[in-house]
Motif scaffolding. Sequence first.
Motif, PDB file in Angstrom:
ATOM      1  N   SER A 295      -9.276  24.027  26.753  1.00  0.00           N
ATOM      2  CA  SER A 295      -9.546  25.064  27.753  1.00  0.00           C
ATOM      3  C   SER A 295     -11.064  25.247  27.804  1.00  0.00           C
ATOM      4  O   SER A 295     -11.798  24.328  27.439  1.00  0.00           O
ATOM      5  N   ASN A 296     -11.547  26.408  28.244  1.00  0.00           N
ATOM      6  CA  ASN A 296     -12.980  26.454  28.523  1.00  0.00           C
ATOM      7  C   ASN A 296     -13.758  27.573  27.857  1.00  0.00           C
ATOM      8  O   ASN A 296     -14.961  27.714  28.098  1.00  0.00           O
ATOM      9  N   SER A 297     -13.132  28.392  27.024  1.00  0.00           N
ATOM     10  CA  SER A 297     -13.872  29.446  26.329  1.00  0.00           C
ATOM     11  C   SER A 297     -13.122  29.851  25.068  1.00  0.00           C
ATOM     12  O   SER A 297     -11.924  29.592  24.939  1.00  0.00           O
ATOM     13  N   GLY A 298     -13.819  30.509  24.163  1.00  0.00           N
ATOM     14  CA  GLY A 298     -13.168  30.971  22.950  1.00  0.00           C
ATOM     15  C   GLY A 298     -12.080  31.982  23.235  1.00  0.00           C
ATOM     16  O   GLY A 298     -11.020  31.978  22.597  1.00  0.00           O
ATOM     17  N   SER A 299     -12.328  32.868  24.198  1.00  0.00           N
ATOM     18  CA  SER A 299     -11.300  33.844  24.579  1.00  0.00           C
ATOM     19  C   SER A 299     -10.027  33.128  25.015  1.00  0.00           C
ATOM     20  O   SER A 299      -8.918  33.491  24.615  1.00  0.00           O
ATOM     21  N   GLU A 300     -10.205  32.102  25.839  1.00  0.00           N
ATOM     22  CA  GLU A 300      -9.044  31.374  26.348  1.00  0.00           C
ATOM     23  C   GLU A 300      -8.354  30.600  25.232  1.00  0.00           C
ATOM     24  O   GLU A 300      -7.115  30.549  25.168  1.00  0.00           O
ATOM     25  N   ALA A 301      -9.138  30.013  24.326  1.00  0.00           N
ATOM     26  CA  ALA A 301      -8.529  29.281  23.209  1.00  0.00           C
ATOM     27  C   ALA A 301      -7.630  30.200  22.390  1.00  0.00           C
ATOM     28  O   ALA A 301      -6.527  29.808  21.973  1.00  0.00           O
TER      29      ALA A 301
ATOM     30  N   ARG B 258     -12.738  44.628  12.263  1.00  0.00           N
ATOM     31  CA  ARG B 258     -14.075  44.027  12.372  1.00  0.00           C
ATOM     32  C   ARG B 258     -14.075  42.635  12.998  1.00  0.00           C
ATOM     33  O   ARG B 258     -15.116  42.143  13.384  1.00  0.00           O
ATOM     34  N   ASP B 259     -12.922  41.986  13.107  1.00  0.00           N
ATOM     35  CA  ASP B 259     -12.866  40.667  13.744  1.00  0.00           C
ATOM     36  C   ASP B 259     -12.877  40.806  15.269  1.00  0.00           C
ATOM     37  O   ASP B 259     -12.520  41.853  15.820  1.00  0.00           O
ATOM     38  N   TYR B 260     -13.246  39.716  15.934  1.00  0.00           N
ATOM     39  CA  TYR B 260     -13.307  39.688  17.396  1.00  0.00           C
ATOM     40  C   TYR B 260     -12.793  38.323  17.855  1.00  0.00           C
ATOM     41  O   TYR B 260     -13.180  37.296  17.299  1.00  0.00           O
ATOM     42  N   HIS B 261     -11.961  38.332  18.891  1.00  0.00           N
ATOM     43  CA  HIS B 261     -11.345  37.075  19.331  1.00  0.00           C
ATOM     44  C   HIS B 261     -11.511  36.801  20.822  1.00  0.00           C
ATOM     45  O   HIS B 261     -10.899  35.866  21.331  1.00  0.00           O
ATOM     46  N   GLY B 262     -12.321  37.586  21.507  1.00  0.00           N
ATOM     47  CA  GLY B 262     -12.566  37.278  22.897  1.00  0.00           C
ATOM     48  C   GLY B 262     -12.577  38.490  23.800  1.00  0.00           C
ATOM     49  O   GLY B 262     -12.264  39.607  23.390  1.00  0.00           O
ATOM     50  N   THR B 263     -12.910  38.232  25.061  1.00  0.00           N
ATOM     51  CA  THR B 263     -13.237  39.315  25.985  1.00  0.00           C
ATOM     52  C   THR B 263     -12.149  39.638  27.003  1.00  0.00           C
ATOM     53  O   THR B 263     -12.262  40.614  27.729  1.00  0.00           O
ATOM     54  N   THR B 264     -11.093  38.829  27.080  1.00  0.00           N
ATOM     55  CA  THR B 264      -9.999  39.140  28.003  1.00  0.00           C
ATOM     56  C   THR B 264      -9.184  40.316  27.460  1.00  0.00           C
ATOM     57  O   THR B 264      -9.304  40.675  26.287  1.00  0.00           O
ATOM     58  N   ILE B 265      -8.354  40.893  28.294  1.00  0.00           N
ATOM     59  CA  ILE B 265      -7.607  42.077  27.863  1.00  0.00           C
ATOM     60  C   ILE B 265      -6.717  41.784  26.655  1.00  0.00           C
ATOM     61  O   ILE B 265      -6.659  42.557  25.702  1.00  0.00           O
TER      62      ILE B 265
ATOM     63  N   ALA C   6      -6.511  42.155  20.318  1.00  0.00           N
ATOM     64  CA  ALA C   6      -6.616  41.699  18.934  1.00  0.00           C
ATOM     65  C   ALA C   6      -8.029  41.902  18.391  1.00  0.00           C
ATOM     66  O   ALA C   6      -8.439  41.234  17.449  1.00  0.00           O
ATOM     67  N   ALA C   7      -8.772  42.823  18.979  1.00  0.00           N
ATOM     68  CA  ALA C   7     -10.152  43.059  18.540  1.00  0.00           C
ATOM     69  C   ALA C   7     -10.200  44.192  17.534  1.00  0.00           C
ATOM     70  O   ALA C   7      -9.737  45.297  17.823  1.00  0.00           O
ATOM     71  N   GLY C   8     -10.775  43.910  16.370  1.00  0.00           N
ATOM     72  CA  GLY C   8     -10.954  44.942  15.364  1.00  0.00           C
ATOM     73  C   GLY C   8     -12.291  45.631  15.497  1.00  0.00           C
ATOM     74  O   GLY C   8     -12.893  46.045  14.505  1.00  0.00           O
ATOM     75  N   GLN C   9     -12.769  45.751  16.743  1.00  0.00           N
ATOM     76  CA  GLN C   9     -14.066  46.360  17.031  1.00  0.00           C
ATOM     77  C   GLN C   9     -13.876  47.415  18.119  1.00  0.00           C
ATOM     78  O   GLN C   9     -13.839  47.089  19.307  1.00  0.00           O
ATOM     79  N   PRO C  10     -13.748  48.670  17.734  1.00  0.00           N
ATOM     80  CA  PRO C  10     -13.403  49.724  18.700  1.00  0.00           C
ATOM     81  C   PRO C  10     -14.352  49.839  19.882  1.00  0.00           C
ATOM     82  O   PRO C  10     -13.919  50.166  21.002  1.00  0.00           O
ATOM     83  N   GLN C  11     -15.642  49.584  19.670  1.00  0.00           N
ATOM     84  CA  GLN C  11     -16.559  49.711  20.799  1.00  0.00           C
ATOM     85  C   GLN C  11     -16.390  48.577  21.800  1.00  0.00           C
ATOM     86  O   GLN C  11     -16.700  48.735  22.983  1.00  0.00           O
TER      87      GLN C  11
ATOM     88  N   ALA D 230     -13.348  49.827  23.839  1.00  0.00           N
ATOM     89  CA  ALA D 230     -13.454  51.108  24.535  1.00  0.00           C
ATOM     90  C   ALA D 230     -13.468  50.940  26.051  1.00  0.00           C
ATOM     91  O   ALA D 230     -14.178  50.078  26.592  1.00  0.00           O
ATOM     92  N   HIS D 231     -12.652  51.761  26.719  1.00  0.00           N
ATOM     93  CA  HIS D 231     -12.564  51.862  28.180  1.00  0.00           C
ATOM     94  C   HIS D 231     -11.746  50.743  28.827  1.00  0.00           C
ATOM     95  O   HIS D 231     -11.599  50.741  30.049  1.00  0.00           O
ATOM     96  N   TYR D 232     -11.219  49.796  28.042  1.00  0.00           N
ATOM     97  CA  TYR D 232     -10.536  48.654  28.638  1.00  0.00           C
ATOM     98  C   TYR D 232      -9.019  48.669  28.440  1.00  0.00           C
ATOM     99  O   TYR D 232      -8.339  47.758  28.888  1.00  0.00           O
ATOM    100  N   GLY D 233      -8.500  49.704  27.791  1.00  0.00           N
ATOM    101  CA  GLY D 233      -7.068  49.799  27.633  1.00  0.00           C
ATOM    102  C   GLY D 233      -6.399  50.301  28.904  1.00  0.00           C
ATOM    103  O   GLY D 233      -7.089  50.652  29.873  1.00  0.00           O
ATOM    104  N   PRO D 234      -5.075  50.331  28.964  1.00  0.00           N
ATOM    105  CA  PRO D 234      -4.156  49.998  27.863  1.00  0.00           C
ATOM    106  C   PRO D 234      -4.096  48.491  27.607  1.00  0.00           C
ATOM    107  O   PRO D 234      -4.325  47.691  28.507  1.00  0.00           O
ATOM    108  N   PHE D 235      -3.794  48.173  26.355  1.00  0.00           N
ATOM    109  CA  PHE D 235      -3.826  46.775  25.930  1.00  0.00           C
ATOM    110  C   PHE D 235      -2.429  46.163  25.853  1.00  0.00           C
ATOM    111  O   PHE D 235      -1.415  46.853  25.942  1.00  0.00           O
ATOM    112  N   THR D 236      -2.429  44.855  25.649  1.00  0.00           N
ATOM    113  CA  THR D 236      -1.173  44.125  25.496  1.00  0.00           C
ATOM    114  C   THR D 236      -0.451  44.627  24.247  1.00  0.00           C
ATOM    115  O   THR D 236      -1.045  44.679  23.165  1.00  0.00           O
ATOM    116  N   PRO D 237       0.803  44.997  24.350  1.00  0.00           N
ATOM    117  CA  PRO D 237       1.527  45.497  23.179  1.00  0.00           C
ATOM    118  C   PRO D 237       1.829  44.391  22.176  1.00  0.00           C
ATOM    119  O   PRO D 237       1.789  43.205  22.497  1.00  0.00           O
TER     120      PRO D 237
END
Length: 463
Positions: free
Chosen positions: A118-124, A152-159, A164-169, A172-179
């Motif tokens: 694919s074409n990005s880490g988020s997509e992977a 503290r982990d981060y796995h990408g920028t898509t919703i 799966a982001a352990g970084q609250p900031q 922030a503002h992008y929820g609700p998230f995938t259950p």
Amino acid sequence: MSTTQFENDLSDVVASDKAHVWHHLMQHKMFETVDPKIIVEGKGMRVWDITGKEHLDAVSGGVWTVNVGYGRDTIADAVRDQLVKMNYFAGALGSVPGARFSERLISKMPGMTRVYYSNSGSEANEKAFKMVRQISAQHHGGKKSKILYRERDYHGTTITALSAAGQPQRQAHYGPFTPGFVDVPHCLEYRNQYGVVENYGERAADAIEEVILREGPDTIGGLCLETITAGGGVITPPKGYWERVQEICTKYGILLILDEVVCGVGRTGEWFGYQHYGIKPDIVTMAKGVASGYAAISCTVTTEAVFDLFKADASDPMSYFRDISTFGGCTSGPAAALENMRIIEDEDLLANTTAMGARLEQNLLALKDKHPVIGDVRGKGLFWGAELVADRETKEPVDEIKGQAVVGHCNAEGVLIGVTNRSIPGYNNTLCLSPALIATKSDIDQITGAIDNALTAVFGSGK
């Protein structure tokens, strides 16, 4: 280095940028009074901005990407030659560079066998999550659908990646998230959550098992972790951690997904960060350093056992992995990745990464001895962080504005470094370093020399 380009008037470029470009991770209000920084050329470890100012890049393109450095003619040539021959066809069909790079990549990853482009880490990472969900639906009656991720982990920028982001900031503002995504505690020993324990690594891993037992082992399909946490503070796993994590995943039949988007393809001195720890993952994701930013490419790599789950019932038209990445069909990515890998091998950059990483560690520890504001130094290879604290005894983080001031001072001195940014509330206090794998002793010394000067300027002279 030719500077002919700087003799031209590029004010129109600045004007166009200010009028039309929406920059990443940037508050644009300031551009009403100041100009954006525009990079126009790079060579080796250095880049030049539109004013002609030279910078030593200690962050590989800002986000841990340009592993083999700038200006690699042979990668550009490989991409150009491939594009004029065959630039694209959807990934339902194969390509010559796609086949050849997959073989080369798998040769560096014993136990793994299949590469999904694919074409990005988020997509992977999205692909990995979809694999877990489809396996749950087809082989576990939909029950093993939950995916664990770590603080503290981060796995990408898509919703869903942000789910799966352990970084609250970041969230922030992008929820609700995938259950169906559940967090587990971080493993940063410097920020010990468990008091005095005999083996911190094992205790931190046991915390994962506690979450599994709370949620129900038969509901957990995957555990996704950064092998070495990047933007959450450059966190290397404590001794005993990964061994225990492997045991837990095996015990409960949970797929272990390792996010190597940052630390893969040489960054740590091995081809992949997990290879320092003897882990046997089920899925590995990668992106940034795969082609060093010369083309967009990411890979979701699996074992044959995972792959076989998607062809168990060929009579079922819903049984295969019904996913596609449009730009996963671009041939430029694997063409660039092949040449990128050749460079790493032929120039022995893994060995250089180990050697220069040792020098960087030594220099940072010397700065820690000199500057009380450095509370902790951690990393591996050419992937390091220095956590800044207002008080070593209490480990109170410095005001993040001061951390940014250190970055700004280094920038003014012509050295680009990073700092954790909009990740953990109150803990955006870790300086981040990831110079290209071609770094020399003088490069390393220039980087740490600039940090020394910046710390002195911002916090005082130290000891």
